[in-house]
Structure formats: C-alpha cells, structure tokens
Design an enzyme around this catalytic site. Structure first.
Site, PDB file in Angstrom:
ATOM      1  CB  SER A 178      -0.940   0.005   1.212  1.00 37.92           C
ATOM      2  OG  SER A 178      -1.921  -1.010   1.085  1.00 37.92           O
ATOM      3  CB  VAL A 179       4.306   2.225   0.936  1.00 38.43           C
ATOM      4  CG1 VAL A 179       4.191   2.053   2.429  1.00 38.43           C
ATOM      5  CG2 VAL A 179       5.016   1.053   0.301  1.00 38.43           C
TER       6      VAL A 179
END
Length: 564
Positions: free
Chosen positions: A296-297
C-alpha cells in the site's frame, strides 16, 4: 766434516733458499694477478654481490584514504601497526629460542616449531600480522637471528556495527571487500613507496640510502551520512526489531532536496572490527540489495498518476462497494465496504478497490510508464556493490488484473532505496533526485509530476497520519507529517504465506515544506501487532522527530506541541 761435504751442503741450502724465493715470487705474482683480475675485470660482479648482501629495496607503507561522514567524523581509518616475520634459514635451531619467541607472541613452542619446519626451505614466514608497535619492539628486543618487523596499516571502524552495512570492510591487506570500501577501492587505495637501505649481516637496517619512490596515500571519501542520525536510526530500529521479534528490519532517511542518504541502517548487523561471528545474513545491506513487494505504500503514486493524467481531480469520488471485486478469476478486497470515497479517502482508508477502479479507467500503459520514471525496475545509481534493480512488468499488453494489482503494490519488486527515492518526487514538487551515498555539491533532478499534483497528494497523505487514518502513530508533535502505511503478505515458494508480513511506513516531514523522507520496514513481526501503522510508523515518528530537532528544522504546526 770434510771440505767436499761442506760445499755440497752449502749448495743445497742455496737452492732451497732460491726455491723458497721462487715459490714466494710465484705466489706474489698469482696474488697480484688475481687482484688485477678482481679490480679490473670482475669489479662489477663483486660490487653486485656485495650489494646483494647489504643493500635492500624495501617498501614504504602508505595509509588508505579515510572515510568520513558529511561533517568529517571518521567512519574508517588506517592505524599504524607492525607485522612480524621470520627467515627460517637464519633462525637458530634451538629449542630455547623457539620457546622464548613463542611465549612472547602468545603461542605454544609446538606451534612455532611446526611452522618453522613447514617453511624450513623458505626465506620468509609470517609470525604475526598487524600487531601493536609495542609488541613488535618487545619481540625484536629478544635479538633472535632471523626475526624481523615491518611497518603496515590496519583498518579500524570507529562506529563499529552502526554504519557497517554501508561502509563495508577491507581484508588484512587493506583491499576493499564489502560496501563502499569495495566500490571506491580505487579511490581509497594507497600506493606504497620504495627506498634503498643498507643492512648488516644480521639483517638490521644500518642506514637509509635513498628514496626511490614516494608513497602515495589514498584519497579520503566523504559520505552523505550524518553520524548523529545514523546512531539514532540504528538504536530505534534495533529496539523495534527486538520488541516485535521481527526477522530483520531496515530504515533509510533521505534529504528530500538533494537525494543524499542521511542514515541507512539494517538489522541484524555485524561488527567489522571483530569478524569472528560474521555471517552472510548479518552482512547483507537489505535496504539496497533485498527486494520486496511494496504494497500500500505505492498508492500515493497511483493517486498522483491519476491526477497527472487529467482524467481525475482531487474532488472526484470512487464507488468501492461492496468492498470486494472479482477480476480475471481473482478477488480484490478491502478491509470493509467503504462505499463512496474521495481520492483522499482512498489513501486514508488504504482502499485496494478504490485505487484499482481508478487506475483501470486510465490508458493501459500509463501506470507502468510512470513507475518506470520513478525509478522502479532499475538501480538507483548509488554504485553500491550488489544493489538490486527490482522487477517491473513491461507496458505491452498488460492485463487488467495486472494493472489493478500494480496500483496497490503487488506484482512488482523494489528495494527500500528505490521506494525512498520515489517518495522524494512527492516531497520535492514532482522532481526525482538521484540517490547518493556521497556528499553532493550540486543537486540534479528529473521532473516526473507537476508541483500542483504532488501538493494535492501530500495533503491527502497528511490525513493518513491524522485521527481516522492508518498511520496515526507516525505523528510528530509540532510537525505536519505526510505518510502511508503498508502491510504486505510475504511471497513464498508456494504463493503468499498467511500470517507472515512485511510491515512498512513511508513518510515525509514537514509536509508544508518537505525536508526529510524516511522509509521503515520490519520483516515478519511476531505478536498481536504486525501492521505497518503499528510497528513501522512509531519508528518513523521517533527517528524523524529527533532528526528534525537535530537539524534545527522549525515546526510547521506549533499549535500541536503539548503544553508543559
């Protein structure tokens, strides 16, 4: 005795005297001839033989270049030492001499006797390498024939394991073996000089006759590291890895305006000054050589691509109901059904469905092209030995499911260094800087996004660290923080492993005028807390919070500073 007998005796004596004189004259002529031959015809040969026994050409040691941090603090230095050696053919065949020498260097007589026997037909044998000058003087004071010492240098690392992964180490001959010691060996390496000396029959130097070649010391290397921040990052990362019983961890801290690496640490580490317990796992610079799926980064970049395309604006909404979608036989899920979400809401709630649906409305190759411009799929250019390039799928005929998974960080592999470099584009108005392990004098950059786009994305990322977001533990009192959490299932030989995660947090501070970029990763944290917002974000908060104060960067949200 009659007259005839006396006359005969006299004649005999005269001939004997004459014979003796003749022999003496012949001997004199032989000696004179030999002297003439030696002086006139063989003088060069004799001179060469004499020089061979008394004149020697010896090296003049030169020290390897020093490695320092950006403020001149030493990270690697060369200290003067001595190396003891023996000419076994000159060493006395005496048990008492063997015993005295062995005891002086801390060995058994049996050990020394075996080595002398092994090298009995040689003229050189190491006794002890790189000992202190004091010990060398004590050994030479024994005045044992065939025992000598020569000056050398030994590499020493004042920061020990704190900067080991980046600095690396040399072998006993001061040749780089790992890290920047290896990458910049040509720059740091010294060139010994040569001198002619006169020695006596016992091999002792009587006089220095001439310097044949001056020694050339190695050149110093100034790194981008700030040793103060390096110590801080190492302490906090080590504590977090131990607290959460993680397999390993990495942290990289960058100057957002130059691309300089201010701190880079890994756990586990090793001490280059004591290599008895060194192993391959501890020596690996995971931040630059290990690959991972970012998870998700990566979503802030997907949002930036969508805004840059012009198809979406910051005020648009995406319908994420019912919290699950099926695509090409695979299922994409959110933590729950979030319904209608703005782009900021997609980041705040880390919605896989929201970012997937948004990217699927863009041209097929757009996301991959921007990932490539951000540096994914190629090395950052630091020159670090063994740095990984990562894996980025090609942009030709990329499937919808592939585009969807790429949008939330699966299906590509990156290093922590690549991820930190990409975040600099968000921090510095869309400009991507080369990653540098050396202190830079002039910065360079490549535009990737418009400044307005990155400004909008930063505001969205701020909400992720505020109440209701996934990265609230990354907050730093007095500063606005923009960041994103990530919790990725680890990929094994048989697919993704349940219950085994990489927990990450990537952040920028201060959000109003970015100066620092940091990415933290913990591998396989054990226990009840394993999400990136739970285990990695607090490390970011502590490290970056202290770094902001050490670098005297003023708060941009002073109202949030707790009152005493």
């Amino acid at each position: 005795m009659n007259k005839v007998a006396r006359s005969s005796l006299r004649i005999t004596s005269i001939w004997r005297i004459r014979f003796v004189w003749l022999v003496l004259v012949i001997l004199l002529l032989v000696v004179t001839g030999r002297l003439i031959q030696l002086h006139l015809f063989e003088s060069e040969f004799l001179k060469h033989q004499g020089d061979a026994r008394t004149l020697r050409v010896e090296p003049i040691p030169a020290y390897r270049g020093m490695i320092t941090d950006r403020h001149g603090e030493p990270l690697a230095v060369s200290s003067p030492v001595a190396t003891l050696w023996i000419n076994p053919q000159q060493f006395p065949d005496d048990a008492e001499a063997v015993r005295r020498l062995a005891e002086q260097v801390g060995e058994t007589p049996q050990w020394l006797a075996r080595r002398l026997q092994r090298f009995s037909e040689h003229e050189f044998m190491y006794l002890r390498r790189q000992v202190t000058p004091d010990l060398a003087e004590e050994v030479l004071a024994l005045q044992l024939p065939g025992v000598y010492a020569r000056d050398e240098y030994k590499r020493y690392y004042p920061s020990g394991e704190i900067a080991a992964h980046l600095v690396g180490f040399t072998n006993i001959d001061e040749q780089g073996q790992e890290g920047l010691e290896l990458a910049w060996n040509h720059w740091l390496e010294a060139e010994p000089g040569r001198k002619r000396v006169l020695k006596d029959l016992r091999g002792r130097t009587v006089r220095n006759l001439a310097t044949l070649q001056q020694p050339r010391p190695g050149q110093d290397l100034t790194l981008s590291l700030d040793l103060r921040l390096q110590y801080l990052a190492y302490r906090e990362l080590k504590a977090a890895v131990e607290q959460h019983n993680a397999v390993s961890g990495s942290l990289i801290l960058l100057d957002a305006r130059s691309g300089e690496v201010l701190a880079l640490v890994n756990q586990p580490s090793y001490n280059p000054n004591n290599r008895v317990k060194m192993n391959a796992s501890g020596m690996r610079n995971r931040a630059l050589v290990d690959l991972m799926e970012p998870g998700s980064v990566i979503k802030p970049f997907s949002i930036a691509v969508a805004l840059q395309s012009g198809v979406f604006t910051a005020d648009d909404t995406i319908n994420t109901s019912p919290g699950v979608i099926h695509l090409a036989g695979q299922t994409i899920r959110d933590f729950r059904d979030y319904g209608e979400l703005t782009l900021a809401g997609i980041l705040t709630h880390s919605s896989n469905i929201g970012v997937s649906r948004m990217i699927l409305e863009l041209p097929d190759d757009l996301l991959v092209n921007y990932y490539n411009e951000l540096g994914f799929g190629r090395a950052t250019g630091t020159g670090f030995p063994g740095e990984a390039s990562g894996v980025l799928p090609g942009d030709s005929d990329i499937s919808r499911i592939k585009r969807a998974t790429l949008s939330y960080g699966y299906g590509l592999s990156v290093t922590l260094g690549q991820l930190a470099q990409a975040y600099m584009a968000l921090a510095d108005q869309g400009r991507l800087h080369p990653l540098s392990l050396l202190k830079v004098k002039e910065t360079s950059s490549t535009p990737v996004f418009d400044a307005e786009v990155t400004s909008q994305v930063l505001k969205m990322m701020e909400r992720a660290t505020q109440p209701g977001g996934t990265g609230t533990r990354a907050a730093i009192p007095g500063y606005r923080i923009a960041g994103k959490t990530g919790t990725v299932h680890k990929l094994g030989t048989e697919g993704y492993r349940s219950g085994d995660y990489l927990a990450t947090f990537a952040g920028i501070a201060p959000a109003s005028d970015p100066r620092l970029v940091a990415v933290v990763m913990l591998d396989s944290p054990k226990g009840r807390e394993y999400f990136g917002g739970e285990v990695a974000a607090p490390v970011f908060s502590r490290v970056v919070g202290h770094a902001l104060r050490i670098l005297d960067i003023p708060p941009d949200d002073p109202e949030q500073i707790p009152r005493q």
